[in-house]
Enzyme design. Structure first.
Site, mmCIF file in Angstrom:
data_model
loop_
_atom_site.group_PDB
_atom_site.id
_atom_site.type_symbol
_atom_site.label_atom_id
_atom_site.label_comp_id
_atom_site.label_asym_id
_atom_site.label_seq_id
_atom_site.Cartn_x
_atom_site.Cartn_y
_atom_site.Cartn_z
ATOM 1 N N MET A 30 -5.701 -10.751 111.992
ATOM 2 C CA MET A 30 -6.788 -9.776 111.904
ATOM 3 C C MET A 30 -7.599 -9.780 113.200
ATOM 4 O O MET A 30 -8.742 -9.303 113.235
ATOM 5 C CB MET A 30 -7.686 -10.088 110.714
ATOM 6 C CG MET A 30 -6.950 -9.933 109.385
ATOM 7 S SD MET A 30 -8.018 -9.482 108.021
ATOM 8 C CE MET A 30 -9.149 -10.844 108.012
ATOM 9 N N GLY A 31 -7.028 -10.324 114.255
ATOM 10 C CA GLY A 31 -7.711 -10.321 115.540
ATOM 11 C C GLY A 31 -8.769 -11.402 115.642
ATOM 12 O O GLY A 31 -8.775 -12.352 114.856
ATOM 13 N N HIS A 34 -8.001 -16.982 118.225
ATOM 14 C CA HIS A 34 -8.416 -18.305 118.691
ATOM 15 C C HIS A 34 -7.168 -19.169 118.844
ATOM 16 O O HIS A 34 -6.038 -18.686 118.625
ATOM 17 C CB HIS A 34 -9.435 -18.911 117.724
ATOM 18 C CG HIS A 34 -9.002 -18.895 116.281
ATOM 19 N ND1 HIS A 34 -7.898 -19.579 115.830
ATOM 20 C CD2 HIS A 34 -9.509 -18.245 115.199
ATOM 21 C CE1 HIS A 34 -7.755 -19.378 114.539
ATOM 22 N NE2 HIS A 34 -8.718 -18.563 114.120
ATOM 23 N N HIS A 37 -4.382 -18.967 116.153
ATOM 24 C CA HIS A 37 -3.444 -17.841 116.292
ATOM 25 C C HIS A 37 -2.474 -18.088 117.456
ATOM 26 O O HIS A 37 -1.287 -17.806 117.361
ATOM 27 C CB HIS A 37 -4.210 -16.546 116.582
ATOM 28 C CG HIS A 37 -5.185 -16.133 115.525
ATOM 29 N ND1 HIS A 37 -6.544 -16.165 115.729
ATOM 30 C CD2 HIS A 37 -5.011 -15.673 114.272
ATOM 31 C CE1 HIS A 37 -7.158 -15.719 114.644
ATOM 32 N NE2 HIS A 37 -6.267 -15.436 113.733
ATOM 33 N N LYS A 149 -3.479 -23.211 107.450
ATOM 34 C CA LYS A 149 -4.923 -23.096 107.247
ATOM 35 C C LYS A 149 -5.224 -22.268 105.983
ATOM 36 O O LYS A 149 -6.111 -22.575 105.211
ATOM 37 C CB LYS A 149 -5.527 -22.450 108.496
ATOM 38 C CG LYS A 149 -6.807 -21.695 108.349
ATOM 39 C CD LYS A 149 -7.984 -22.614 108.200
ATOM 40 C CE LYS A 149 -9.325 -21.910 108.255
ATOM 41 N NZ LYS A 149 -9.422 -20.671 107.505
ATOM 42 N N GLN A 153 -2.377 -18.374 100.836
ATOM 43 C CA GLN A 153 -1.742 -17.177 101.395
ATOM 44 C C GLN A 153 -0.297 -17.469 101.801
ATOM 45 O O GLN A 153 0.617 -16.694 101.499
ATOM 46 C CB GLN A 153 -2.561 -16.727 102.595
ATOM 47 C CG GLN A 153 -1.953 -15.633 103.431
ATOM 48 C CD GLN A 153 -2.921 -15.180 104.508
ATOM 49 O OE1 GLN A 153 -3.856 -14.456 104.217
ATOM 50 N NE2 GLN A 153 -2.702 -15.586 105.736
ATOM 51 N N LEU A 184 -10.155 -24.143 112.942
ATOM 52 C CA LEU A 184 -10.517 -22.924 113.670
ATOM 53 C C LEU A 184 -10.414 -21.726 112.732
ATOM 54 O O LEU A 184 -9.487 -21.624 111.940
ATOM 55 C CB LEU A 184 -9.580 -22.718 114.863
ATOM 56 C CG LEU A 184 -9.667 -23.733 115.990
ATOM 57 C CD1 LEU A 184 -8.752 -23.313 117.137
ATOM 58 C CD2 LEU A 184 -11.088 -23.870 116.509
ATOM 59 N N SER A 185 -11.391 -20.854 112.838
ATOM 60 C CA SER A 185 -11.397 -19.639 112.026
ATOM 61 C C SER A 185 -12.244 -18.603 112.746
ATOM 62 O O SER A 185 -13.254 -18.954 113.379
ATOM 63 C CB SER A 185 -12.011 -19.939 110.652
ATOM 64 O OG SER A 185 -12.427 -18.735 110.031
ATOM 65 N N ARG A 187 -14.152 -16.738 111.422
ATOM 66 C CA ARG A 187 -15.460 -16.710 110.729
ATOM 67 C C ARG A 187 -16.402 -17.823 111.197
ATOM 68 O O ARG A 187 -17.589 -17.770 110.884
ATOM 69 C CB ARG A 187 -15.258 -16.799 109.219
ATOM 70 C CG ARG A 187 -14.648 -15.540 108.640
ATOM 71 C CD ARG A 187 -14.670 -15.516 107.125
ATOM 72 N NE ARG A 187 -14.405 -14.187 106.616
ATOM 73 C CZ ARG A 187 -13.216 -13.780 106.144
ATOM 74 N NH1 ARG A 187 -12.204 -14.606 106.110
ATOM 75 N NH2 ARG A 187 -13.061 -12.548 105.707
HETATM 76 P P1 AMP Z 1 -6.253 -14.250 110.316
HETATM 77 O O1 AMP Z 1 -6.422 -13.528 111.606
HETATM 78 O O2 AMP Z 1 -7.405 -15.102 109.935
HETATM 79 O O3 AMP Z 1 -5.777 -13.334 109.210
HETATM 80 O O4 AMP Z 1 -5.064 -15.283 110.546
HETATM 81 C C1 AMP Z 1 -3.809 -14.877 111.032
HETATM 82 C C2 AMP Z 1 -2.846 -16.029 110.929
HETATM 83 O O5 AMP Z 1 -3.346 -17.135 111.698
HETATM 84 C C3 AMP Z 1 -2.674 -16.543 109.485
HETATM 85 O O6 AMP Z 1 -1.314 -16.880 109.276
HETATM 86 C C4 AMP Z 1 -3.547 -17.763 109.473
HETATM 87 O O7 AMP Z 1 -3.161 -18.726 108.528
HETATM 88 C C5 AMP Z 1 -3.367 -18.289 110.887
HETATM 89 N N1 AMP Z 1 -4.472 -19.156 111.261
HETATM 90 C C6 AMP Z 1 -5.793 -18.897 111.145
HETATM 91 N N2 AMP Z 1 -6.527 -19.963 111.532
HETATM 92 C C7 AMP Z 1 -5.647 -20.936 111.886
HETATM 93 C C8 AMP Z 1 -5.763 -22.275 112.363
HETATM 94 N N3 AMP Z 1 -6.954 -22.855 112.545
HETATM 95 N N4 AMP Z 1 -4.641 -22.970 112.628
HETATM 96 C C9 AMP Z 1 -3.418 -22.396 112.434
HETATM 97 N N5 AMP Z 1 -3.232 -21.146 111.989
HETATM 98 C C10 AMP Z 1 -4.332 -20.411 111.716
#
Ligand code: AMP
Length: 293
Positions: A30-31, A34, A37, A149, A153, A184-185, A187
């Site tokens: 979702m962009g 970090h 990703h 993480k 899902q 890392l997130s 958010r």
């Molecule tokens: P998102 O952009 O939050 O939807 O995440 C996109 C992908 O990145 C998903 O498969 C998440 O599980 C993965 N992701 C998000 N945060 C982390 C993290 N800290 N470490 C590894 N993968 C992550």
């Protein structure tokens, strides 16, 4: 790096790669990218001839009172990061293209959608499964890279791929953390200084829980107790759930056996954070009464 913004042009690219015998690895996001990703992109880069990243803030997976409008969208930065990570293509569809007027289909992975985060975010995982199926239809990758993480899902999408017989291999990738343990997130950017200081306690609590599984005579109760002791002391936090579940079906663990995960969702002010750790069990009976069960 090629950019595609609608499913047809994405599919044409993918068909062309396939004709040329190239393997495609896909990292949906979702962009607000970090290092988490980027670790997925790096793994995909290593294992495939072609790497596709997608950036799409999926309205379907946000509840009406959630952070869809304020979710960060630093697109130019994301594009530069994808390029730097060696992505060959960036798929960046608009919400209109993904969900044209009249769109009313939802993919529901029954049994897994309503648990854990699903209890607190009704409709969230239907939104996730729907968008990922649509993205897979356009990208047609050989491998799909997802982070541990978001463990629920990952489990649910593995199930969807299996149930629908989709020709893609799901690759789960480890959680990337800050030095103090905070996962890392995107958010994390919402956190105030005080909340940011408290946030690593979530991982500390989960580790304490996992550590308690190694104690003599330990059971699921000892794991949960050790973790909740720390979580309950976190300043300004509200724990939505803390659960010990089996990794495949996410059913509550009744014994310390098999592959288990300890997961938590915690609200810190207006920010909802999730994290999880594996719980390593000795796969043999711990006391004689276990033989009779
Ligand atoms: P998102 O952009 O939050 O939807 O995440 C996109 C992908 O990145 C998903 O498969 C998440 O599980 C993965 N992701 C998000 N945060 C982390 C993290 N800290 N470490 C590894 N993968 C992550």
């Amino acid at each position: 790096m090629i950019r595609a913004s609608d499913p047809r042009s994405m599919l044409r690219l993918s068909q062309d790669w396939r004709r040329r015998g190239l393997r495609v690895g896909f990292v949906p996001t979702m962009g607000a990218l970090h290092a988490g990703h980027l670790s997925l992109l790096a793994r995909a880069r290593k294992e495939n001839g072609i790497v596709v990243a997608s950036v799409f803030v999926n309205p379907l997976q946000f509840g009406p009172k959630e952070d869809f409008t304020r979710y960060p969208r630093p697109f130019a930065r994301d594009r530069a990061l994808c390029l730097g990570a060696g992505a060959d293509a960036l798929y960046h569809p608009s919400a209109k293209v993904m969900y044209p007027e009249g769109f009313c289909t939802r993919v529901s992975v029954e049994g897994l959608s309503g648990l854990l985060c699903g209890e607190f975010r009704p409709g969230h995982f239907q939104g996730v499964a729907t968008v990922v199926l649509k993205l897979l239809e356009a990208v047609r990758p050989d491998r799909l890279y997802l982070g541990e993480k978001d463990f629920q899902q990952l489990t649910l999408l593995r199930r969807m791929v299996l149930d629908l017989g989709l020709p893609v291999k799901v690759v789960g990738c480890p959680t990337i953390r800050e030095r103090d343990g905070l996962a890392l997130s995107s958010r994390n950017a919402y956190l105030s200084a005080e909340e940011r200081a408290a946030a690593p306690d979530i991982y500390r609590a989960l580790r304490a829980g996992a550590g308690a599984a190694r104690g003599r005579g330990a059971g699921p109760g000892s794991v949960l107790k050790a973790a909740s002791r720390l979580l309950s002391r976190m300043p300004g936090a509200r724990v939505e759930y803390l659960r010990l579940v089996d990794e495949r079906g996410l059913a509550q663990a009744r014994r310390l056996r098999g592959r288990l995960r300890l997961l938590a969702a915690v609200r810190l002010g207006r920010t909802r954070l999730i994290d999880n750790v594996p719980v390593i069990c000795e796969d043999r009976p711990r006391n004689p009464s276990d033989f009779t069960k």
